[in-house]
Design an enzyme around this catalytic site. Structure first.
Site, PDB file in Angstrom:
ATOM      1  N   GLY A 182     -32.887  18.170  -8.325  1.00 59.35           N
ATOM      2  CA  GLY A 182     -32.498  18.557  -7.469  1.00 59.35           C
ATOM      3  C   GLY A 182     -34.240  19.309  -6.359  1.00 59.35           C
ATOM      4  O   GLY A 182     -34.647  19.785  -7.917  1.00 59.35           O
TER       5      GLY A 182
ATOM      6  N   GLU B   4     -29.416  16.338   1.033  1.00 63.20           N
ATOM      7  CA  GLU B   4     -28.615  16.301   0.060  1.00 63.20           C
ATOM      8  C   GLU B   4     -27.153  16.632   0.683  1.00 63.20           C
ATOM      9  O   GLU B   4     -26.865  16.993   1.711  1.00 63.20           O
ATOM     10  CB  GLU B   4     -28.948  16.952  -0.984  1.00 63.20           C
TER      11      GLU B   4
ATOM     12  N   HIS C 111     -20.631  19.364 -10.278  1.00 65.90           N
ATOM     13  CA  HIS C 111     -21.110  18.276 -10.064  1.00 65.90           C
ATOM     14  C   HIS C 111     -20.835  17.307  -9.589  1.00 65.90           C
ATOM     15  O   HIS C 111     -20.454  16.746 -10.891  1.00 65.90           O
ATOM     16  CB  HIS C 111     -22.444  18.470 -10.436  1.00 65.90           C
TER      17      HIS C 111
ATOM     18  N   ARG D 253     -20.412  19.704  -2.752  1.00 66.22           N
ATOM     19  CA  ARG D 253     -19.689  19.089  -3.849  1.00 66.22           C
ATOM     20  C   ARG D 253     -18.128  19.073  -4.013  1.00 66.22           C
ATOM     21  O   ARG D 253     -17.470  18.639  -5.590  1.00 66.22           O
ATOM     22  CB  ARG D 253     -20.409  19.542  -4.876  1.00 66.22           C
TER      23      ARG D 253
ATOM     24  N   HIS E 228     -21.029  22.725 -13.050  1.00 67.18           N
ATOM     25  CA  HIS E 228     -22.744  22.323 -12.883  1.00 67.18           C
ATOM     26  C   HIS E 228     -23.060  23.914 -12.885  1.00 67.18           C
ATOM     27  O   HIS E 228     -24.022  24.385 -12.641  1.00 67.18           O
ATOM     28  CB  HIS E 228     -22.670  21.547 -11.430  1.00 67.18           C
TER      29      HIS E 228
ATOM     30  N   ARG F 231     -22.107  26.984  -3.713  1.00 67.54           N
ATOM     31  CA  ARG F 231     -22.725  26.716  -3.652  1.00 67.54           C
ATOM     32  C   ARG F 231     -23.620  24.850  -2.955  1.00 67.54           C
ATOM     33  O   ARG F 231     -23.211  24.361  -3.266  1.00 67.54           O
ATOM     34  CB  ARG F 231     -24.470  26.509  -4.776  1.00 67.54           C
TER      35      ARG F 231
END
Length: 523
Positions: free
Chosen positions: A48, A114, A228, A274, A331, A366
Site C-alpha cells: 500500500g 483504499e 487484513h 478492514r 496484519h 487502522r
C-alpha cells in the site's frame, strides 16, 4: 562481551526507525540494531501507499473523519489531527529526497483509493512497491552516516534508577553486546506474526511490546489486532498480501459462484473498513465457502501490481482467469507502548515509533495506508524531541549495571504459540476461548532472557510475553470494537462521539471546513 556507547540506539530498521535516524544523523551519533536484514521488515514489503491530503479538493478534516470512523471512534483526537495535518509536509519532504512516487502524465501525483477513504488520497511508489522504494531511499541517505548492525536481536532493555539507559543484544554468532545510550527508540514493529496466517515479515514477533513491558512502560490497546481481508490463500497455505489498492482499482470479493460478498453489508461495499470486510469473509469461510478477489475489471493489473503478480505466479494462480483466492490474515497491531506526540513512553529516555507505539491515531482499527504515514510523521517528531534534550540529560550512562542470570525453562515452539493465538484470539473471540488461552500461556514461566539464551529463544520468550498480554487485554475488554470482536458482546461504536469531536476545532476557519466535511457524511 562487548560494550558500546551511542547517543541514540534504535531497535528496528523499518521506515519508522530509518526516518528517525535520518532526522537525527546530522546531530547525534546513531546506532540501529535489527535482528534480520534491513530489507526484512513490514515496511519493506508494504504494498500500500501513504495516505495524505495533497489535492485542493481534499481537506485534512475529511481525512480525520475517515480515520476516526475506521478506528471505531477510539482514536486520540489531538494526535490524529497532528497525523493528518503534518502528513502532506512529509510527502513533500520525501519528494525532495527523490522518493519515486507514481505520477500522472502531467507530473501530478497519482492518487489511489483504499478501504475507508471517501476520496482518492493514497500516494504510491512503484505501483505496489511503496515500502521498498521509501526504505531504499532512506537507507541510502543514512548508511554512510550511522552504524547499522544487522542480525542482532535485543535481549532486554537496561533500566537504571527508573530510566532507560541502553540495551543488551545477541548476534547470530552468539556474541553479546551491551549498548549504553542516552535515548533508546523501540521501532521493531507489532505482533501480527504471532498468528498462523499473517502478512508480516518472519522477523516480526512482538519484540518491542515485550521489551517495553519488561521495562515497566505503560501499554494499551493490545487487544486491537487488525486482520487484513485479502491474503492470497490456496491449498491451506498463505503466500502473501493482496493490497487493498486492488479493490480501490475495481477488484471485488466474490464466492466461487460469483455472488458478491460485500453487497448489502456496508455502505462502502468492497471498500468498507478492514475489520468489517475481514469478519464478513471469515463468516463465509466458516460456512464452507471459498472466497475470491475478482480482478477481471482491474485495468493493466500486471503493470499496476507487479509485486502481487509475482506472488500469484509463485502460488500457481493463473491471472488470466481473473480470480485470486483470498482469506483474512493478521496484519497490524493498533496497540503498543503508549506514547505522547513526541514519541515518549512512560519510561524516561525510552521512545517508541511506528507499529511499536500506541499513539492512538489508529483507534481500534487502522485506516488503510495510515501506517506509513504514522511512521514518518511521528519519527520526525521523536527526533525533534531528542534533539531538544539538554546535554546533561543526554549523558546519563550508568557507572555499573547489575545482570541477573535466570534459570533456564522450557519454552514452546513458535508454531505452538501461533496456534493458540489463531484459535483463541483471532478474528472472532469468546470469553471461554480467551480464558483457555490465558491458562495456556500461564503454564509457562515467562521470564526475561539472559545472556545464555539463543536468539530464537529470546524471540520465543518475547512471543510468549506479548501473546499473554494480547489475550489478557482481549479478555478484559468486554465489548466488540474495531479489530477486537467478541461474539458474546455487541458492538459499541457511536457516531455521536465523532459529531461532537469534529466541531471542537478551535480555529474558526478550520471549524467551518470540518463542519462542511462532516455535513456531507452525517447528513
Amino acid at each position: 562481551m562487548n560494550v558500546e556507547s551511542t547517543d541514540v540506539l534504535i531497535i528496528g530498521s523499518g521506515i519508522a526507525g530509518l526516518m528517525t535516524a535520518e532526522c537525527l544523523r546530522s546531530h547525534k551519533n546513531v546506532t540501529i540494531i535489527t535482528k534480520s536484514s534491513f530489507q526484512n521488515s513490514n515496511s519493506y514489503h508494504a504494498q500500500g501507499g501513504i495516505a495524505a491530503v495533497t489535492e485542493k479538493e481534499d481537506h485534512w478534516a475529511e481525512h480525520f473523519i475517515d480515520t476516526v470512523k475506521a478506528g471505531s471512534f477510539h482514536n486520540e483526537e489531538t494526535l490524529t489531527e497532528i497525523l493528518v495535518k503534518e502528513g502532506p509536509d512529509m510527502i513533500r519532504t520525501m519528494e525532495d529526497w527523490k522518493v519515486p512516487f507514481d505520477r500522472n502524465k502531467d507530473g501530478s501525483l497519482t492518487l489511489g483509493r483504499e478501504g475507508g477513504h471517501r476520496r482518492a488520497r493514497i500516494v504510491h511508489a512503484g505501483g505496489d512497491r511503496t515500502g521498498s522504494k521509501i526504505v531504499d531511499v532512506l537507507y541510502q541517505r543514512i548508511s554512510h552516516h550511522i552504524t547499522v548492525q544487522e542480525f542482532e536481536i535485543a535481549g532486554d532493555l537496561i533500566i537504571k534508577q527508573g530510566k532507560c539507559v541502553g540495551a543488551w543484544t545477541k548476534n547470530a554468532n552468539g556474541e553479546v553486546t551491551v549498548y549504553f545510550a542516552a535515548s533508546v527508540i523501540l521501532a521493531s514493529g507489532g505482533a501480527a506474526g504471532l498468528y498462523n496466517v499473517n502478512s508480516n515479515d518472519k522477523s516480526i514477533t512482538g519484540d518491542s511490546i515485550a521489551l517495553a513491558f519488561r521495562a515497566g512502560a505503560v501499554l494499551s490497546d493490545l487487544e486491537f489486532i487488525q486482520f487484513h481481508p485479502t491474503m492470497l490463500f490456496t491449498n491451506g497455505e498463505s503466500f502473501g498480501l493482496v493490497s487493498e489498492a486492488v479493490r480501490g482499482e475495481g477488484g471485488t470479493l466474490v464466492t466461487s459462484e460469483g455472488a458478491s460478498v460485500m453487497s448489502g453489508v456496508h455502505e462502502m461495499g468492497d471498500l468498507a473498513p478492514r475489520d468489517i470486510v475481514s469478519r464478513t469473509i471469515f463468516e463465509y469461510i466458516q460456512k464452507g465457502y471459498e472466497i475470491f478477489l475478482d480482478v477481471s475489471k482491474v485495468k493493466s493489473f500486471t503493470n499496476r501490481f507487479p509485486a502481487i503478480t509475482a506472488i500469484c505466479r509463485n502460488a500457481g494462480i493463473v491471472l488470466n482467469e481473473g480470480r485470486i483466492p483470498v482469506a483474512p490474515g493478521a496484519h497490524f497491531t493498533m496497540g503498543g507502548a503508549v506514547t505522547n506526540q513526541w514519541g515518549e513512553t512512560t519510561v524516561p529516555h525510552l521512545y517508541a515509533v511506528g507499529e511499536a507505539s500506541r499513539t492512538g491515531v489508529h483507534g481500534a482499527n487502522r485506516l488503510a495506508s495510515n501506517s506509513l504515514l504514522e511512521s514518518v510523521v511521528f519519527a520526525k517528531r521523536t527526533a525533534a524531541r531528542i534533539m531538544a534534550l539538554k546535554e546533561h540529560e543526554a549523558s546519563l550512562f550508568p557507572v555499573e549495571w547489575e545482570y541477573t542470570e535466570q534459570q533456564k525453562r522450557r519454552w514452546p515452539e513458535k508454531q505452538e504459540i501461533q496456534r493458540q493465538m489463531t484459535q483463541y484470539a483471532g478474528i472472532v473471540r469468546t470469553r471461554e476461548g480467551l480464558g483457555e488461552a490465558i491458562r495456556w500461556f500461564e503454564n509457562f514461566s515467562i521470564e526475561k532472557p539472559d545472556y545464555h539464551c539463543k536468539p530464537d529463544e529470546i524471540e520465543r520468550i518475547n512471543m510468549l510475553q506479548t501473546g499473554w498480554l494480547i489475550v489478557t487485554s482481549a479478555h478484559l475488554r468486554t465489548e466488540s470494537r474495531g479489530g477486537h470482536y467478541r461474539s458474546d458482546f455487541p458492538s459499541n461504536d457511536d457516531n455521536c462521539w465523532l459529531k461532537k469531536q469534529v466541531y471542537r476545532k478551535k480555529d474558526q476557519n478550520e471549524q467551518a471546513e470540518a463542519k462542511k466535511a462532516a455535513a456531507g457524511i452525517f447528513s
